[in-house]
Design an enzyme around this catalytic site. Structure first.
Site, PDB file in Angstrom:
ATOM      1  N   LYS A  13      -3.768  13.774  11.343  1.00 20.54           N
ATOM      2  CA  LYS A  13      -4.920  12.873  11.509  1.00 20.54           C
ATOM      3  C   LYS A  13      -5.103  12.431  12.966  1.00 20.54           C
ATOM      4  O   LYS A  13      -6.214  12.469  13.481  1.00 20.54           O
ATOM      5  CB  LYS A  13      -4.742  11.601  10.659  1.00 20.54           C
ATOM      6  CG  LYS A  13      -4.725  11.827   9.171  1.00 20.54           C
ATOM      7  CD  LYS A  13      -4.736  10.499   8.422  1.00 20.54           C
ATOM      8  CE  LYS A  13      -3.502   9.640   8.663  1.00 20.54           C
ATOM      9  NZ  LYS A  13      -2.255  10.196   8.118  1.00 20.54           N
ATOM     10  N   ARG A  88      -5.891   1.676   3.940  1.00 23.73           N
ATOM     11  CA  ARG A  88      -4.760   2.310   3.267  1.00 23.73           C
ATOM     12  C   ARG A  88      -4.466   1.675   1.919  1.00 23.73           C
ATOM     13  O   ARG A  88      -3.565   2.141   1.220  1.00 23.73           O
ATOM     14  CB  ARG A  88      -3.501   2.175   4.130  1.00 23.73           C
ATOM     15  CG  ARG A  88      -3.243   3.344   5.077  1.00 23.73           C
ATOM     16  CD  ARG A  88      -2.092   2.917   5.966  1.00 23.73           C
ATOM     17  NE  ARG A  88      -1.241   3.966   6.408  1.00 23.73           N
ATOM     18  CZ  ARG A  88      -1.203   4.420   7.677  1.00 23.73           C
ATOM     19  NH1 ARG A  88      -2.023   3.960   8.574  1.00 23.73           N
ATOM     20  NH2 ARG A  88      -0.330   5.333   8.017  1.00 23.73           N
ATOM     21  N   ARG A 127       7.724  16.084  15.086  1.00 19.06           N
ATOM     22  CA  ARG A 127       7.050  15.072  15.912  1.00 19.06           C
ATOM     23  C   ARG A 127       8.058  14.025  16.393  1.00 19.06           C
ATOM     24  O   ARG A 127       7.978  13.547  17.515  1.00 19.06           O
ATOM     25  CB  ARG A 127       5.945  14.387  15.097  1.00 19.06           C
ATOM     26  CG  ARG A 127       5.141  13.410  15.925  1.00 19.06           C
ATOM     27  CD  ARG A 127       3.919  12.937  15.183  1.00 19.06           C
ATOM     28  NE  ARG A 127       4.240  11.867  14.260  1.00 19.06           N
ATOM     29  CZ  ARG A 127       3.383  11.356  13.378  1.00 19.06           C
ATOM     30  NH1 ARG A 127       2.168  11.855  13.282  1.00 19.06           N
ATOM     31  NH2 ARG A 127       3.729  10.381  12.586  1.00 19.06           N
ATOM     32  N   ARG A 133       9.021   8.567  17.963  1.00 23.09           N
ATOM     33  CA  ARG A 133       8.499   7.368  17.300  1.00 23.09           C
ATOM     34  C   ARG A 133       9.578   6.700  16.465  1.00 23.09           C
ATOM     35  O   ARG A 133      10.319   7.369  15.750  1.00 23.09           O
ATOM     36  CB  ARG A 133       7.337   7.770  16.371  1.00 23.09           C
ATOM     37  CG  ARG A 133       5.999   7.577  16.996  1.00 23.09           C
ATOM     38  CD  ARG A 133       4.892   8.072  16.102  1.00 23.09           C
ATOM     39  NE  ARG A 133       4.831   7.420  14.797  1.00 23.09           N
ATOM     40  CZ  ARG A 133       3.754   7.464  14.023  1.00 23.09           C
ATOM     41  NH1 ARG A 133       2.659   8.088  14.431  1.00 23.09           N
ATOM     42  NH2 ARG A 133       3.758   6.880  12.844  1.00 23.09           N
ATOM     43  N   ARG A 144       7.419   6.440   3.894  1.00 26.81           N
ATOM     44  CA  ARG A 144       5.983   6.473   4.219  1.00 26.81           C
ATOM     45  C   ARG A 144       5.236   7.395   3.258  1.00 26.81           C
ATOM     46  O   ARG A 144       4.100   7.130   2.873  1.00 26.81           O
ATOM     47  CB  ARG A 144       5.769   6.882   5.673  1.00 26.81           C
ATOM     48  CG  ARG A 144       5.955   5.670   6.590  1.00 26.81           C
ATOM     49  CD  ARG A 144       6.213   6.024   8.035  1.00 26.81           C
ATOM     50  NE  ARG A 144       5.252   6.888   8.617  1.00 26.81           N
ATOM     51  CZ  ARG A 144       5.542   7.818   9.534  1.00 26.81           C
ATOM     52  NH1 ARG A 144       6.783   7.988   9.940  1.00 26.81           N
ATOM     53  NH2 ARG A 144       4.605   8.560  10.026  1.00 26.81           N
TER      54      ARG A 144
HETATM   55  P1  AMP Z   1       0.157   5.590  11.494  1.00 31.40           P
HETATM   56  O1  AMP Z   1       0.258   5.814  12.964  1.00 31.40           O
HETATM   57  O2  AMP Z   1      -1.267   5.535  11.014  1.00 31.40           O
HETATM   58  O3  AMP Z   1       1.003   6.545  10.701  1.00 31.40           O
HETATM   59  O4  AMP Z   1       0.740   4.128  11.218  1.00 31.40           O
HETATM   60  C1  AMP Z   1       2.073   3.818  11.518  1.00 31.40           C
HETATM   61  C2  AMP Z   1       2.534   2.620  10.700  1.00 31.40           C
HETATM   62  O5  AMP Z   1       1.724   1.469  11.026  1.00 31.40           O
HETATM   63  C3  AMP Z   1       2.379   2.778   9.193  1.00 31.40           C
HETATM   64  O6  AMP Z   1       3.470   3.478   8.619  1.00 31.40           O
HETATM   65  C4  AMP Z   1       2.358   1.306   8.763  1.00 31.40           C
HETATM   66  O7  AMP Z   1       3.651   0.740   8.841  1.00 31.40           O
HETATM   67  C5  AMP Z   1       1.513   0.681   9.867  1.00 31.40           C
HETATM   68  N1  AMP Z   1       0.075   0.740   9.521  1.00 31.40           N
HETATM   69  C6  AMP Z   1      -0.883   1.453  10.176  1.00 31.40           C
HETATM   70  N2  AMP Z   1      -2.072   1.299   9.583  1.00 31.40           N
HETATM   71  C7  AMP Z   1      -1.873   0.475   8.528  1.00 31.40           C
HETATM   72  C8  AMP Z   1      -2.714  -0.039   7.502  1.00 31.40           C
HETATM   73  N3  AMP Z   1      -4.015   0.288   7.448  1.00 31.40           N
HETATM   74  N4  AMP Z   1      -2.160  -0.862   6.574  1.00 31.40           N
HETATM   75  C9  AMP Z   1      -0.863  -1.197   6.625  1.00 31.40           C
HETATM   76  N5  AMP Z   1       0.004  -0.725   7.556  1.00 31.40           N
HETATM   77  C10 AMP Z   1      -0.488   0.107   8.492  1.00 31.40           C
END
Ligand code: AMP
Length: 190
Positions: A13, A88, A127, A133, A144
């Protein structure tokens, strides 16, 4: 154009969001990236969300929605945006509906990157090696995935019922996937 990009963790994404943003000249807004920047800068927000993110858990809806609502009011988001990683949860879907209604705007489409679940863990582990990360270790990756399946995957049906869902095959090279996405999105960009 206002759109969402959805898909499992590791589906690509973030990479595709940046390409879409360049192509259609709209900002790609990633809640995960905003949180990571706050963690790196040790802001109060960053300190609040750090542990949850490192454990692969969601940040509470109120915090995430506040971050998105504020970001969507910035000047560069006036004529369109791409949201990556939000909504989400069902409550976030409702919150976004309200944000859009208040602004008298609507979503053009919800892009879903479809990938083989078998390859996702591999991609995330790779990654982790490249980007380092904090939430890319194997335990967190598995958590996740679980949270995605339980909380986020069901949202696809919601957007499908609304006639907004556009499924794109996320397998192949970055350029191949981007080509499919642009072909699917061009009709919304006029
Ligand atoms: P991502 O980079 O989108 O994979 O987001 C990394 C982490 O940020 C996720 O695993 C969550 O812990 C947190 N996070 C990001 N977006 C959201 C969301 N919309 N709702 C809740 N937690 C989020």
């Amino acid at each position: 154009m206002r759109l969402l990009i959805m898909g499992a963790p590791g589906a690509g994404k973030g990479t595709q969001a940046k390409l879409i943003a360049n192509h259609y000249r709209i900002p790609a807004i990633s809640t995960g990236a905003i949180f990571r920047a706050n963690i790196a800068a040790k802001t109060p927000l960053g300190q609040r969300v750090h542990q949850l993110i490192s454990a692969g858990e969601f940040v509470p809806d109120v915090i995430t929605t506040a971050v998105v609502a504020k970001r969507l009011l910035e000047d560069d988001a006036h004529n369109g945006w791409l949201l990556d990683g939000y909504p989400r949860t069902t409550d976030q879907v409702e919150a976004l509906d309200i944000i859009l209604e208040d602004a008298k705007r609507h979503l053009d489409c919800v892009l879903c990157l479809e990938t083989d679940p078998e390859t996702l863990i591999d991609r995330l582990v790779k990654r982790a090696e490249i980007e380092g990360r904090a939430d890319d270790n194997e335990t967190t990756i598995r958590r996740r995935m679980e949270v995605y399946t339980e909380e986020t995957a069901p949202l696809l049906a919601t957007y499908e019922e609304r006639g907004l869902l556009v499924r794109v095959n996320g397998e192949g090279t970055v350029d191949e996937v981007a080509g499919r996405i642009f072909a699917a999105l061009d009709k919304y960009s006029a």
